[in-house]
Structures are given as structure tokens and as C-alpha cells.
Design an enzyme around this catalytic site. Structure first.
Site, PDB file in Angstrom:
ATOM      1  N   HIS A   1       0.840  -1.204   0.000  1.00  0.00           N
ATOM      2  CA  HIS A   1       0.000   0.000   0.000  1.00  0.00           C
ATOM      3  C   HIS A   1       0.874   1.252   0.000  1.00  0.00           C
ATOM      4  CE1 HIS A   1      -2.991  -2.709   2.321  1.00  0.00           C
ATOM      5  NE2 HIS A   1      -3.521  -2.528   1.129  1.00  0.00           N
TER       6      HIS A   1
ATOM      7  N   LYS B   1     -17.818  -7.138   7.163  1.00  0.00           N
ATOM      8  CA  LYS B   1     -16.451  -7.686   7.109  1.00  0.00           C
ATOM      9  C   LYS B   1     -15.908  -7.879   8.509  1.00  0.00           C
ATOM     10  CE  LYS B   1     -14.177  -6.531   2.727  1.00  0.00           C
ATOM     11  NZ  LYS B   1     -12.972  -5.943   2.147  1.00  0.00           N
TER      12      LYS B   1
ATOM     13  N   ARG C   1      -1.355  -6.117  -8.452  1.00  0.00           N
ATOM     14  CA  ARG C   1      -0.205  -6.980  -8.159  1.00  0.00           C
ATOM     15  C   ARG C   1       0.004  -8.056  -9.197  1.00  0.00           C
ATOM     16  NH1 ARG C   1      -2.381  -7.942  -2.181  1.00  0.00           N
ATOM     17  NH2 ARG C   1      -4.242  -7.660  -3.427  1.00  0.00           N
TER      18      ARG C   1
ATOM     19  N   SER D   1      -2.408  -7.960   2.827  1.00  0.00           N
ATOM     20  CA  SER D   1      -2.809  -7.846   4.232  1.00  0.00           C
ATOM     21  C   SER D   1      -3.175  -9.216   4.783  1.00  0.00           C
ATOM     22  CB  SER D   1      -4.005  -6.900   4.376  1.00  0.00           C
ATOM     23  OG  SER D   1      -3.644  -5.587   4.015  1.00  0.00           O
TER      24      SER D   1
HETATM   25  P1  ADP Z   1      -9.555  -4.416  -0.239  1.00  0.00           P
HETATM   26  O1  ADP Z   1     -10.346  -4.865   0.949  1.00  0.00           O
HETATM   27  O2  ADP Z   1     -10.237  -3.381  -1.079  1.00  0.00           O
HETATM   28  O3  ADP Z   1      -8.922  -5.528  -1.048  1.00  0.00           O
HETATM   29  P2  ADP Z   1      -6.854  -3.811   0.558  1.00  0.00           P
HETATM   30  O4  ADP Z   1      -6.474  -3.005   1.735  1.00  0.00           O
HETATM   31  O5  ADP Z   1      -6.462  -5.259   0.578  1.00  0.00           O
HETATM   32  O6  ADP Z   1      -8.385  -3.601   0.431  1.00  0.00           O
HETATM   33  O7  ADP Z   1      -6.263  -3.187  -0.772  1.00  0.00           O
HETATM   34  C1  ADP Z   1      -6.488  -1.841  -1.133  1.00  0.00           C
HETATM   35  C2  ADP Z   1      -5.762  -1.551  -2.447  1.00  0.00           C
HETATM   36  O8  ADP Z   1      -4.370  -1.763  -2.290  1.00  0.00           O
HETATM   37  C3  ADP Z   1      -6.176  -2.423  -3.625  1.00  0.00           C
HETATM   38  O9  ADP Z   1      -6.149  -1.639  -4.786  1.00  0.00           O
HETATM   39  C4  ADP Z   1      -5.104  -3.470  -3.679  1.00  0.00           C
HETATM   40  O10 ADP Z   1      -4.953  -3.996  -4.984  1.00  0.00           O
HETATM   41  C5  ADP Z   1      -3.916  -2.640  -3.293  1.00  0.00           C
HETATM   42  N1  ADP Z   1      -2.841  -3.464  -2.741  1.00  0.00           N
HETATM   43  C6  ADP Z   1      -2.906  -4.331  -1.715  1.00  0.00           C
HETATM   44  N2  ADP Z   1      -1.709  -4.932  -1.501  1.00  0.00           N
HETATM   45  C7  ADP Z   1      -0.868  -4.415  -2.439  1.00  0.00           C
HETATM   46  C8  ADP Z   1       0.506  -4.648  -2.787  1.00  0.00           C
HETATM   47  N3  ADP Z   1       1.256  -5.533  -2.143  1.00  0.00           N
HETATM   48  N4  ADP Z   1       1.025  -3.944  -3.802  1.00  0.00           N
HETATM   49  C9  ADP Z   1       0.253  -3.052  -4.475  1.00  0.00           C
HETATM   50  N5  ADP Z   1      -1.033  -2.809  -4.227  1.00  0.00           N
HETATM   51  C10 ADP Z   1      -1.592  -3.478  -3.221  1.00  0.00           C
END
Ligand code: ADP
Length: 152
Positions: free
Chosen positions: A18, A42, A91, A129
Site C-alpha cells: 500500500h 467484514k 499486483r 494484508s
Molecule cells: P480491499 O479490501 O479493497 O482488497 P486492501 O487493503 O487489501 O483492500 O487493498 C487496497 C488496495 O491496495 C487495492 O487496490 C489493492 O490492490 C492494493 N494493494 C494491496 N496490496 C498491495 C501490494 N502488495 N502492492 C500493491 N497494491 C496493493
């Protein structure tokens, strides 16, 4: 008109993936609002307060980054906030397929809102995450995957 991007997500917890997307998007926008989801359906591992605190600390020195919370449809919140861009990270092909459908549905509902995708840097592409939560739950060392502020 100011270019304001909303970066929506669960951030449960915020990871280096992120941070990479947000940091690299900073030169593109006047402001980035990190929108932390509070979806009651959630089951988050970390509380909303905790998730917000980690993000706020991580970007404490960055004036262009703000943290907000939201529930409901992302596009509705984006309109309410008056932002003109949605920011998402990609990703891998699975992210692409998933994000493509969401972005196309969002455009159908809200044509004035443009979704901008950034490809994650290769060294962070495996981080999610959910992996951090799994490692955390089993007492493993998750610190390599998250910014320094994340100390449960
Ligand atoms: P959600 O519940 O919407 O999946 P996340 O917090 O997992 O929320 O992800 C939010 C955003 O961050 C999404 O666009 C996701 O693709 C991006 N994201 C999550 N992990 C990574 C990573 N390792 N590298 C790049 N983008 C990421």
C-alpha cells in the site's frame, strides 16, 4: 481543478505494498485520501482506530495524504467527497481481473470518476494484508511486510 484521488481499502493492516502505491501516486495528485473501509459485514482483524492510527503515523510527514473512513459504495463516497479519481494497486492477473470488473461497474454508475491503476513494485508484489494477518496470528515475524508504524 485540484486532482484528488481516493485510495479505498481495508488496510487490515496497511502493508509496504500500500505504501508503495501511495508514495508513487503522490506526484500524480494534489491530494490522496486514504479511505478506510468500515463495512460491518467484514470481519477485520484490527480495529478501525488501530488501522487509522497506523496509516496516520506512516504518512505523518506527508501533507498531501489524508485519512478518511467510509461505509457503503465506494463511488457514492467518492462523489460525496468530491474526488475525481479512484486509485487502486495491481499486483497480478487476479487483481487485474477483479479490479477491471469493479472499475467498469463503477464507470457505468459514475462516468465522471476515473479509476487509475498503478502496478506494484516487483519487490512488494507478493505482499497482502491477508498474508500479514496469517503470519501475525501464528506469532511469526510480519515486520518485513509492513511500515514501521505497524506494531500491534
Ligand atoms: P480491499 O479490501 O479493497 O482488497 P486492501 O487493503 O487489501 O483492500 O487493498 C487496497 C488496495 O491496495 C487495492 O487496490 C489493492 O490492490 C492494493 N494493494 C494491496 N496490496 C498491495 C501490494 N502488495 N502492492 C500493491 N497494491 C496493493
Amino acid at each position: 481543478m485540484a486532482r484528488i484521488a481516493l485510495f479505498p481499502g481495508s488496510f487490515d493492516p496497511i502493508t509496504l505494498g500500500h505504501v508503495d502505491i501511495i508514495t508513487r501516486a503522490l506526484p500524480l495528485f494534489d491530494e490522496i485520501r486514504i479511505a478506510v473501509g468500515t463495512n460491518s459485514a467484514k470481519n477485520y482483524l484490527f480495529s478501525l482506530e488501530q488501522r487509522i492510527a497506523w496509516i496516520t503515523e506512516t504518512f505523518a510527514d506527508e501533507d498531501k495524504v489524508k485519512v478518511v473512513t467510509y461505509d457503503g459504495l465506494t463511488v457514492d463516497f467518492a462523489l460525496q467527497e468530491g474526488v475525481n479519481f479512484l486509485l487502486r494497486g495491481l499486483r497480478n492477473p487476479a487483481d487485474f481481473e477483479f479490479e477491471k470488473a469493479i472499475a467498469q461497474a463503477n464507470r457505468e454508475m459514475t462516468p465522471e470518476l476515473e479509476t487509475v491503476f498503478l502496478l506494484t513494485s516487483a519487490r512488494f508484489a507478493y505482499i497482502s494484508s491477508s498474508i500479514v494477518r496469517e503470519v501475525f496470528n501464528y506469532g511469526g515475524d510480519f515486520t518485513k511486510f509492513v511500515p514501521d508504524a505497524v506494531k500491534p
